[in-house]
Design a protein around this motif. Structure first.
Motif: not given
Length: 335
Positions: A140-152
């Motif tokens: 089955r297709e499993i996705g990624v929800v990529l959370e970017i932390k503290h970019a600034t």
């Protein structure tokens, strides 16, 4: 990810059962049937993207017990908050690779804490390969929800996350839409930069119940809009065409009163949908400690309360995705 909503997203893996972001947390989430997993990313000193919820890692690794790193303990201001501990940007990846995962809240999840010290931390590239392999293994297709932390914050110390993200996604084949990728952040500017770079993904703007985004505070000071204002109709109007959706603190949907009784579903989901924006919410957890007062039961903070009562309000709101720590419970309830 063309499934009946809401998507069930394994928050830091199956983090209700294993230390968050550990290899076994992700492996268990795959087995339990998640639609997607959610890794948070921060950076090492040498520009390696590391899967950790925060750059301060004393609560989720054994770094505090490692005498060779005792002199790395320090205090820093990150997004306006003073923190003391050990920070990923003060380590090379080779050093971080020697650390082992720990349960963040052992008093609530002692069974998960029994896995402390057994597993290494992951790089983003490691996690992306795990997800691709699991999609093939489980059919089955499993996705990624990529959370970017503290970019600034990272940019301010010379670690621009955007080229590092693009590098890792390109290296693992996640940059061209072949795999279902969602990118999210509490900072809209980093989302805009990735979108402008042509990254094939859905873009989700994270909204806290209180406060203001660090990137806009850095640019505008007190004139930066609050998250709460962004979640209202006029604020949502300004997001149309810039992002594909929002992800909100569940309290913004439950709308508890002063006695802890839900008055929702609040209109934020319907308001966003009217503007063509998707809505996700975080974090659905069953333990009393994390439920609003109305749904807490006997047995103390670690016991499970009437989580299904709380989750039913969230389901009825019509959300498109839910973040869950206990993947099996989320799959059973929201499917």
């Amino acid at each position: 990810m063309a499934r009946r909503p809401p998507l069930v997203i394994a928050h830091r893996g199956a983090s209700g059962y294993r230390p968050e972001h550990s290899p076994s947390a992700y492996e268990l989430a795959f087995q339990m049937g998640c639609d997607a997993v959610e890794p948070d990313i921060v950076a090492s000193r040498d520009g390696v993207l590391v899967v950790r919820h925060e750059n301060e890692i004393s609560g989720t690794t054994d770094v505090a017990d490692r005498p060779e790193f005792a002199d790395r303990r320090t205090s820093k201001v990150v997004d306006g908050v003073t923190l003391t501990g050990w920070f990923t940007e003060d380590f090379t990846w080779d050093e971080l690779a020697t650390l082992r995962c720990r349960e963040r809240i052992p008093e609530i999840r002692p069974r998960s804490a029994s896995f402390d010290g057994a597993q290494p931390i992951l790089r983003l590239t490691d996690l992306l390969r795990l997800v691709a392999d699991a999609s093939l293994e489980y059919g089955r297709e499993i996705g990624v929800v990529l959370e970017i932390k503290h970019a600034t914050y990272f940019a301010s110390i010379g670690l621009d996350l955007v080229p590092l993200i693009l590098r890792d996604l390109r290296e693992t084949g996640w940059d061209d839409g072949r795999w279902p990728l969602i990118v999210e952040s509490f900072e809209s500017t980093v989302l805009s930069r990735l979108r402008e770079a042509g990254l094939a993904a859905r873009y989700i703007y994270l909204l806290e119940a209180k406060g203001r985004p660090a990137d806009l505070v850095a640019a505008l000071g007190g004139d930066a809009p609050t998250y709460a204002a962004t979640a209202r109709p006029r604020g949502l109007d300004r997001l149309v065409g810039r992002v594909d959706g929002i992800s909100v603190d569940k309290r913004m949907i439950l709308a508890p009163d002063r006695l802890g009784h839900a008055t929702g579903p609040a209109p934020v989901v319907a308001d966003a949908h009217e503007r063509g924006l998707q809505v996700y919410t975080w974090t659905c957890r069953p333990e009393n400690r994390f439920l609003i007062g109305q749904f807490r039961g006997a047995g103390g903070p670690a016991a499970r309360g009437d989580y299904e009562g709380e989750w039913d309000i969230i389901r009825r709101s019509g959300v498109d995705g839910v973040f869950v720590d206990h993947t099996d419970l989320g799959v059973a309830f929201f499917r």
